[in-house]
Design a protein around this motif. Structure first.
Motif: not given
Length: 302
Positions: A11-13, A31, A65
């Motif tokens: 979920s890290e943008p 990221a 990601r």
């Protein structure tokens, strides 16, 4: 670290970002982990962009990601001459490209924690720049370590026949055969995804032509940090037989260790295949070992 511990849709943008270095706009993807173990600088290969490390349409195959979810900040740079820096490509000799890359990393990290330091992860033609970064006398020794894949000292017979002495002028169908086959290794549609492709800067032809016989043998002995070299079982460009891999390992005479990993189930574009996640996890284990040894220098060597 296991795949089960990390979500498939990490979920890290991933943020597209441009920084200016000595008047040159340098683009890339970032990221960020909140409290990173270290920073991974990812360097793409030829005729592509930083999106190579954020596999389009397949988030579970994205290095950005996966690694950020595991606690590493990742900066995937558009190499000098690619992305927003392409209009400045005529200004870029090898020393300039090294300076721009180190400058871009520093600019991206401004105000951000870097954990134990910077690890460089490179693919294919990007290994030329990565080795120059690591061999740099004043800055290279500060790196945590280095991952190289999709490169070598001698072409396989099929690659010699297709590429000859002029890789930039090789027939496209033949190059696709080398880089993207066996086709079953890759998701449908990934080969032609427009978000991956980029024009190659003019200077890259000379670097490619002299890489295996001049650049690689000259730079590797000056690398003073741990090196992980991945040889994909379905690599079709570079020799990956035991003799070839021993010759590659023997070049790294100044570093504390060289790990050669023969990775089954992958082709030339390891970060875009069905086994990308497995490959990334394998190398992240090496990255974490480099972090541990930086933080605990009393650990015995391997």
């Amino acid at each position: 670290m296991t795949a089960e511990l990390l979500p498939d849709d990490a979920s890290e943008p991933v943020i597209e970002r441009v920084v200016e270095v000595d008047g040159v706009p340098m683009s890339g993807l970032v990221a960020e982990a909140a409290d990173p173990r270290c920073v991974i600088v990812a360097i793409h290969g030829g005729a592509t962009r930083s999106t190579y490390f954020d596999c389009p349409g397949h988030p579970s195959s994205s290095l950005l990601r996966l690694a950020s979810a595991a606690g590493y900040t990742v900066i995937a740079l558009d190499r000098p001459g690619y992305g927003t820096s392409r209009p400045h490509a005529d200004e870029m000799d090898s020393a300039r490209r090294v300076d721009l890359t180190y400058g871009a990393v520093a600019a991206h990290l401004a105000g951000m924690p870097a954990g134990a330091g910077v690890f460089v992860w490179a693919h294919s033609v990007g290994c030329e720049l990565a080795l120059r970064l690591a061999a740099d006398e004043t800055r290279g020794a500060d790196l945590l370590g280095l991952e190289l894949s999709g490169t070598g000292l001698e072409h396989q017979a099929m690659a010699q026949e297709i590429l000859g002495d002029h890789e930039r002028n090789a027939p496209p169908a033949g190059v696709r055969k080398l880089l993207w086959e066996p086709a079953e290794l890759y998701p449908d549609g990934i080969r032609g995804d427009p978000s991956l492709a980029s024009r190659t800067p003019p200077f890259e032809g000379a670097a490619i032509r002299t890489w295996s016989r001049e650049g690689f043998p000259a730079l590797a002995p000056d690398v003073r940090v741990p090196v992980h070299f991945t040889a994909a079982s379905h690599e079709r460009v570079w020799r990956n037989d035991p003799d070839a891999l021993r010759d590659i390992a023997a070049l790294f005479t100044a570093g504390p260790r060289i790990v050669v990993d023969e990775f089954s189930g992958g082709g030339h574009n390891l970060s875009l295949g069905h086994t990308a996640r497995a490959y990334h996890l394998r190398v992240l284990s090496f990255v974490e070992d480099c972090v541990a040894r930086r933080r605990h220098p009393e650990l015995p060597g391997s």
